[in-house]
Structures are given as structure tokens and as C-alpha cells.
Design an enzyme around this catalytic site. Structure first.
Site, mmCIF file in Angstrom:
data_model
loop_
_atom_site.group_PDB
_atom_site.id
_atom_site.type_symbol
_atom_site.label_atom_id
_atom_site.label_comp_id
_atom_site.label_asym_id
_atom_site.label_seq_id
_atom_site.Cartn_x
_atom_site.Cartn_y
_atom_site.Cartn_z
ATOM 1 C CB ILE B 67 -0.949 0.112 1.065
ATOM 2 C CG1 ILE B 67 -2.026 -1.203 1.453
ATOM 3 C CG2 ILE B 67 -2.007 0.960 1.253
ATOM 4 C CD1 ILE B 67 -1.183 -2.270 2.362
ATOM 5 N N PRO B 68 1.751 1.377 -1.114
ATOM 6 C CG PRO B 68 2.331 1.675 -3.216
ATOM 7 C CD PRO B 68 1.852 0.826 -2.435
ATOM 8 C CG HIS B 69 0.766 5.510 2.178
ATOM 9 N ND1 HIS B 69 1.040 4.158 2.447
ATOM 10 C CD2 HIS B 69 1.042 6.261 3.271
ATOM 11 C CE1 HIS B 69 1.682 4.109 3.890
ATOM 12 N NE2 HIS B 69 1.442 5.279 4.447
ATOM 13 C CB ILE B 70 3.331 10.412 -0.827
ATOM 14 C CG1 ILE B 70 2.593 10.402 -2.109
ATOM 15 C CG2 ILE B 70 4.603 9.700 -0.716
ATOM 16 C CD1 ILE B 70 3.384 11.648 -3.005
#
Lengths: 110, 157
Positions: B67-70
Site C-alpha cells: 500500500i504505497p502512499h504519500i
């Protein structure tokens, strides 16, 4: 007689902590929590009232989605219950996951 | 927050072409930009920021999902895109297993609570083995949309 061996000392400790960093319990703080919790010989459960999570599981902890101001009940059971509770409370409320408190309204003068 | 409120179904990538983490991230960000959910001019910057965040600590939580996120000023509300890889991608996941489903999220700089609400929903459903199995089996954007909408309707998933 083995009566002495049957007396299991059940150590339980519980506390309520409040999330004080502005971004809340997002993934990085949740990982810090799990890393710390995993160092202690005890079971740890964290409850937000709505959801209960295994304090040693990152999948579980991320599900809590505790926002700023949320109060969480941390319960530890096992030989190191008290040490775990003390350390976790420090991480959440004193170190605040090494993050800042909420930003003041950006429109207000400094 | 329901999937329907933040997942851009139009941008779903059912068969990721990249075989490496950074390529997959770039593919998903481009897809969101094509769907006009991100400013095209910010796509490169967002890709770079997601990769940087991912290098600091993997969001591969195990069980084949990452779950990559920024946070980024280019979005006004949380937006997510789902990509799938049948061959599996090395995301340096916690369980050291390849990742088959990637859910990439971009959240606004302000309103951290909204980000947490989206994540809460993602993780709530990822707990379920059945949900993860179905997620992995989705072969088309339509199948994914059906799955996520069904999950939205039935909290017991």
C-alpha cells in the site's frame, strides 16, 4: 503434588493513552508501535472502542486508524505486561511517535 | 470511508507491465494522471516521492499486498488506484514474499484524518483471507470494481 506449578501468575496491565501527534496513528507510527510491542513477552491488545487490534500485528494496528485525540485502551497480559504498558505509553504520549502536534490554523498570524 | 469514495476505478491497472517496484509505482501514478485525478505536471514528482517513502520503510505488509502512499498538494481529496501483477513484484515486504496487488494512495497535505479513514477501510478488508484471494483473482478493471463495491456493501467481508 504439583499444586505449586498450577498456580499460574496472570499478569495483566492496562492503560488508556491519547494520540497526540497531528497525523494520528498512520502506518509509520503503527509500525513503531508494533516493533516496540513485539519486544515484550506478553500479549497486547489495543482497542479504540469500535475496533480491537492485536498490538503486535501491523495489518491489525493499521486498521485502528486512530486520529488525533483518539483514546486507545492498551491491555497487556503476560510476564512483561507492566514493562510493555510503560514503554508503549511513553511512545504514544511522550515521544508522540517522534512527530509534531497538529499544525495551528495556517491562516493565523505566527 | 468506502472504497467507492476514493478508489479511481477508471485508472485500475489489471496487468502491470513493470516487474520491479519503482516501475510499478510509476505505472500507477501515470494511470491516475491519465484519469485526471492528479495534475499531469506533478506525476514525476509524485512518483519520486512515493519511491522515496517506500525506500524509507516498505508498505508491503505481507500476504501479497503493498500500500504505497504519500501526501501531496496536487490532490484535494484522497485518491487511490489498484494495480495487479500475476508474476509478483519484490516490494521488500515484511514477510519477504512477492506482492500481487498494489493499492497506491495519494492524500492531501491537510486533513490527515481523511487519510486515516481511507487506510482504515483498506486494512479492514485486507484482514480477510477471502477478500485477498478475490482481489488477487481480479483480471479486469470491472471485476475489481465489482469486488470493491461488494465489499463496501457488506461489512462482513
Amino acid at each position: 503434588m504439583q499444586a505449586g506449578e498450577e498456580v499460574l501468575e496472570k499478569l495483566v496491565s492496562e492503560t488508556v493513552v491519547e494520540i497526540k501527534n497531528g497525523d494520528g496513528l498512520h502506518m509509520r507510527p503503527a509500525m513503531q508501535f508494533v516493533d516496540l510491542a513485539s519486544q515484550f513477552d506478553c500479549e497486547i491488545t489495543v482497542s479504540s472502542g469500535r475496533t480491537e487490534a492485536d498490538g503486535k500485528s501491523i495489518m491489525n494496528m493499521s486498521m485502528l486508524a486512530a486520529t488525533y485525540g483518539t483514546r486507545l485502551t492498551i491491555k497487556a497480559e503476560g510476564p512483561q505486561a507492566q514493562e510493555a504498558i510503560d514503554a508503549l505509553r511513553e511512545l504514544v504520549e511522550v515521544r508522540m511517535f517522534d512527530e509534531p502536534p497538529p499544525k495551528k490554523n495556517a491562516n493565523q498570524p505566527q | 470511508m468506502k472504497f467507492e469514495e476514493f478508489v479511481c476505478f477508471e485508472a485500475t491497472v489489471p496487468d502491470l507491465q513493470s516487474r520491479d517496484r519503482d516501475g510499478v509505482i510509476a505505472e500507477l501514478v501515470s494511470s491516475l494522471a491519465r484519469a485526471k485525478r492528479l495534475p499531469a505536471k506533478s506525476a514525476a514528482e509524485i512518483t519520486k516521492a512515493v519511491i522515496k517513502r517506500e525506500t524509507e520503510a516498505s508498505t508491503g505488509m505481507g500476504k501479497g499486498v503493498a500500500i504505497p502512499h504519500i501526501k501531496h498538494a496536487g490532490v484535494k481529496d484522497v485518491v487511490a488506484v489498484v494495480g495487479q501483477s500475476s508474476s509478483g513484484i519484490d516490494f521488500a515486504a515484511l514477510d519477504e514474499q512477492p506482492v500481487y496487488a498494489v493499492i497506491l494512495l495519494v492524500s492531501p497535505l491537510k486533513d490527515p484524518d481523511r487519510h486515516l479513514q481511507a487506510m482504515e477501510n483498506v486494512f479492514k478488508h485486507l484482514q480477510s483471507e477471502r477478500f485477498r484471494k478475490f482481489l488477487r483473482q481480479c483480471r479486469t478493471p470491472e471485476m475489481l470494481e465489482d469486488l470493491l463495491k461488494e465489499a463496501d456493501e457488506s461489512p462482513s467481508w
